[in-house]
Write an enzyme that holds these catalytic residues in place. Sequence first.
Site, mmCIF file in Angstrom:
data_model
loop_
_atom_site.group_PDB
_atom_site.id
_atom_site.type_symbol
_atom_site.label_atom_id
_atom_site.label_comp_id
_atom_site.label_asym_id
_atom_site.label_seq_id
_atom_site.Cartn_x
_atom_site.Cartn_y
_atom_site.Cartn_z
ATOM 1 C CB CYS A 336 -1.357 0.207 1.228
ATOM 2 S SG CYS A 336 -2.600 0.983 1.017
ATOM 3 C CG HIS A 435 -3.998 -3.371 3.890
ATOM 4 N ND1 HIS A 435 -2.651 -3.444 4.374
ATOM 5 C CD2 HIS A 435 -3.938 -3.031 3.005
ATOM 6 C CE1 HIS A 435 -2.226 -1.483 4.009
ATOM 7 N NE2 HIS A 435 -3.509 -1.195 3.198
#
Length: 503
Positions: A336, A435
């Site tokens: 991310c 994630h």
Amino acid sequence: MRQARTLMVQGTTSDAGKSTLVAGLARLLFRRGVSVVPFKPQNMALNSAVTVDGGEIGRAQALQAIAAGLAPHTDMNPVLLKPSSDIGAQVIIHGRAVANLSARAYHDYKPRAMAAVLESYGRLTAAYDAVLVEGAGSPAEINLRDRDIANMGFAEEVDCPVIIVADIDRGGVFAHLVGTLELLSPTEQARVKGFVINRFRGDIGLLQSGLDWLEARTGRPVLGVLPYLHGLFLDAEDGLADARVDKSGSEGAARLRVVAPVYPRISNHTDLDALRLHPQVDFSWVGPGQPIPPADLIVLPGSKAVQADLAWLRAQGWEPALRRHLRYGGKLVAICGGYQMLGRQLHDPLGLEGAPASIAGLGLLDMETTLEAEKQLENVTGTLALPGNAPVSGYEIHMGVSRGPALARPSVHLAGGRPDGVLSDDGQILGTYLHGLFDHPDSLAALLAWAGVADAERVDLAARREADLDRLADSMAGHMDLARLADCFGDGAAASALRAGLA
């Protein structure tokens, strides 16, 4: 319409054990057949999860939902604050980002936030037999009591009983409990039904005189003294988890050195839990001012303020360290915000994470990232673009959109044919928006093989979480006065389930 029986858990301090107590009670009641739901009116955390209804809540409430046998839902945490600086945060209402506000501006916003809290609470009370509410910080923070929606302000609004938990491992447990009670108003004091002492180790007999004094001094019972559970491995609400993990019982010796930086606005660091748990991984967090040790694998985790955290990395000497690491054949995983840092440029034209600006990235991948107003929130599955095509599952939470030639070679193939991330041409860098990259046992094994451990032991993070939730519930069943706890609920399914089997 059924009305749930509500119990609120507040703490003398942050990290006193509120999240853990709610999770353990939720699992205890769930195992006894109670329809129970967790609820946290307001949470401030950078560890979050994507819900079944496509929103975002604090990670602790997602864990508590699992403990209660539920899929996480935005009503479980209607207000989430994600700090982007020391004085400002992104405000998320019912799972959606609505504003970036300073602390002072949020104080003025609180009546609107309370309306969202009560809306969610109303839906939960109509749908479940019991609601376990978690407070935030401490109810005795005098400067935050005006317009409070997180602790006694909420309890007073819905007229629910409260128990207060304190961490004896910190020291001063009696001062914490008595002092907290003394600083509450008379009506707030009246709704406190008892205390729980958390993380006790030692001879309980030596504590008994203090417990007797506390009950005589306050007129309230000690509902339980919970032992320190060594090796308990549950998702952290926000604070950085200790890298030291109990790996006893495993035959594998650590063979892979893994390090990760702790930037000021690190987010979703629970992504690295499976690595921390793995018996063949020697994992280290590297904080400010600490030397960057040699490693086989470096992981750049997520960030809530990517440009600011990249500047911090540079100031700490990580840029030359990363280049040296890659030059000597090391592997790099970036998730991310960490993935966004690897490109040529980072653009924040709307000032979503600070002042509007564009800065140079690390230049390790041929791509650029622009922060856009719409946050991407989605639970996803797919396969890794590594030998074996291992299954992977997780979630996306990001406002950045990455574009560039590097994306022609994705690191993950998501269900539905959508590519994600980048696997560098030389095979040394893997970047992704996913994630939970390491959470699935098969993807963890594949990533460890890519990093240098071809015959890695199988580690199942979800199974470990379930086992530790059961262990926590067993401990509470054995160390809490369930009859007195049942009295806190009044009547209803939760009280009946807690009294069941008691002579």
